[in-house]
Design an enzyme around this catalytic site. Structure first.
Site, PDB file in Angstrom:
ATOM      1  CG  ASP A  24      -2.070   0.986   1.095  1.00  0.00           C
ATOM      2  OD1 ASP A  24      -2.462   1.279  -0.025  1.00  0.00           O
ATOM      3  OD2 ASP A  24      -2.599   1.170   2.021  1.00  0.00           O
ATOM      4  CG  ASN A  26       1.821   1.478  -5.053  1.00  0.00           C
ATOM      5  OD1 ASN A  26       2.899   1.214  -4.409  1.00  0.00           O
ATOM      6  ND2 ASN A  26       1.540   0.400  -5.928  1.00  0.00           N
ATOM      7  CG  HIS A  41      -0.738   2.127  -9.214  1.00  0.00           C
ATOM      8  ND1 HIS A  41      -0.838   1.732  -7.913  1.00  0.00           N
ATOM      9  CD2 HIS A  41      -1.641   2.891  -9.391  1.00  0.00           C
ATOM     10  CE1 HIS A  41      -1.718   2.244  -7.288  1.00  0.00           C
ATOM     11  NE2 HIS A  41      -2.425   2.799  -8.432  1.00  0.00           N
ATOM     12  CB  SER A  69      -8.633  -5.622  -2.735  1.00  0.00           C
ATOM     13  OG  SER A  69      -9.375  -4.220  -2.940  1.00  0.00           O
ATOM     14  CB  SER A  70     -13.135  -8.189  -4.411  1.00  0.00           C
ATOM     15  OG  SER A  70     -12.879  -8.238  -3.033  1.00  0.00           O
ATOM     16  CD1 TRP A  73     -13.463  -5.297  -8.817  1.00  0.00           C
ATOM     17  CD2 TRP A  73     -12.599  -4.608 -10.910  1.00  0.00           C
ATOM     18  NE1 TRP A  73     -12.643  -6.382  -9.518  1.00  0.00           N
ATOM     19  CE2 TRP A  73     -12.388  -6.134 -10.710  1.00  0.00           C
ATOM     20  CE3 TRP A  73     -12.462  -3.736 -11.921  1.00  0.00           C
ATOM     21  CZ2 TRP A  73     -11.626  -6.744 -11.758  1.00  0.00           C
ATOM     22  CZ3 TRP A  73     -11.492  -4.658 -13.075  1.00  0.00           C
ATOM     23  CH2 TRP A  73     -11.350  -6.012 -12.930  1.00  0.00           C
ATOM     24  CG  LEU A 135       9.546 -17.188  -3.464  1.00  0.00           C
ATOM     25  CD1 LEU A 135       9.404 -17.183  -2.083  1.00  0.00           C
ATOM     26  CD2 LEU A 135      10.131 -15.955  -3.699  1.00  0.00           C
ATOM     27  NE  ARG A 192      -2.941  -1.243   4.867  1.00  0.00           N
ATOM     28  CZ  ARG A 192      -4.050  -1.442   4.030  1.00  0.00           C
ATOM     29  NH1 ARG A 192      -4.749  -2.100   4.594  1.00  0.00           N
ATOM     30  NH2 ARG A 192      -4.489  -0.472   2.992  1.00  0.00           N
ATOM     31  NE  ARG A 198      -7.802   0.706   5.474  1.00  0.00           N
ATOM     32  CZ  ARG A 198      -7.890   2.220   5.628  1.00  0.00           C
ATOM     33  NH1 ARG A 198      -8.177   2.527   6.884  1.00  0.00           N
ATOM     34  NH2 ARG A 198      -7.635   3.028   4.644  1.00  0.00           N
TER      35      ARG A 198
END
Ligand code: IPE
Ligand code: IPE
Ligand code: MG
Length: 254
Positions: A24, A26, A41, A69-70, A73, A135, A192, A198
């Site tokens: 997170d 970017n 990004h 993530s879902s 969008w 890996l 994170r 979160r």
């Protein structure tokens, strides 16, 4: 899943076996430089490369990265389009490097929402790297923890309809075997970047006993030193899995 942390106390090691990262920050990295969010990004792709290299070098076996993530969008269409383009580009350009490094690529999430070209590239990249075992790099794309739990429930009941009439038989091991990362152990270390504390609908089932590490560093700035710092922090955690500290000390003395 290899062992369920709630059914059996898992083996742990100084280096986490499975690292899961929410990449997170970017957009804020770019805004701080008066650049468009999309520049952040693009820069973030380099951090992915670095994280894969460092994890490979240190002997991490599973690295899971949250790429989309879902709920992403909901972002402006131009940003979503650019993210998809970057994903296509990375798949086209990086597979050879993954091969050299012995990396097996997996992509988890609801891939049916992606354009056919992207779906095809994902399948190809997975097939090309399937024999690698150094890996396991998993990209979570159009992934949501709730989606995962629902798709697992649906697949489980389709494959074993008898479970609906005898729900007592739905044990953790049965259910977990239908989750999208059933083949991997649970994450040991969750990272994170970007300062938020979160989970944002990441691996909500699988993170039950992960150590949670948060850093203000934006993802494009996250390099080897920052990862080593997270590992050092992890090494100093006492992972009790419900037991007392005294029990752990007694065990290590015996
Ligand atoms: C993470 O960075 C990348 C994705 C969610 C795809 P963000 O784009 O969320 O960056 P911030 O949080 O807005 O800075
Ligand atoms: C989480 O980041 C998803 C990814 C990094 C892919 P977000 O930036 O979407 O999370 P929220 O909206 O701040 O919770
Ligand atoms: Mg964000």
């Amino acid at each position: 899943m290899a062992t369920s942390s709630t059914r059996t106390v898992p083996q742990t090691s100084a280096i986490p076996q499975h690292v899961a990262i929410i990449m997170d920050g970017n957009g804020r990295w770019a805004s701080k430089r008066l650049l468009p969010r999309t520049a952040g990004h693009a820069k973030g792709v380099q951090s992915v490369r670095r994280a894969v290299e460092t994890c490979g070098k240190l002997g991490v076996r599973y690295l899971t990265l949250f790429a989309f993530s879902s709920e992403n969008w909901r972002r402006p269409a131009e940003e979503v389009t650019l993210l998809m383009r970057l994903f296509v580009q990375a798949l086209e350009r990086e597979v050879a490097r993954l091969q050299e490094q012995g990396v097996c690529l997996h992509v988890v999430g609801d891939l049916s929402a992606f354009e056919p070209r992207l779906q095809e590239l994902i399948l190809q990249a997975q097939a090309q790297t399937a024999h690698n075992d150094k890996l396991h790099l998993t990209i979570a794309a159009n992934y949501g923890g709730r989606w995962d739990i629902l798709q697992a429930t649906r697949r489980m009941l389709s494959a074993q309809p008898d479970l609906a009439t005898d729900p007592e038989k739905i044990q953790e091991e049965v259910f977990e075997s239908y989750l999208s990362m059933a083949w991997a152990p649970e994450p040991d270390l969750f990272i994170r970047t970007g300062g938020e504390q979160r989970i944002s609908n990441f691996l909500i089932w699988q993170l039950a006993y992960a150590e949670l590490y948060f850093t203000d560093c934006y993802w494009p700035d996250f390099g080897e030193d920052e990862l080593l710092h997270a590992f050092e922090w992890y090494r100093n955690r006492e992972r009790r899995f419900g037991r007392t500290s005294a029990q752990l000390h007694a065990k290590s003395a015996s």
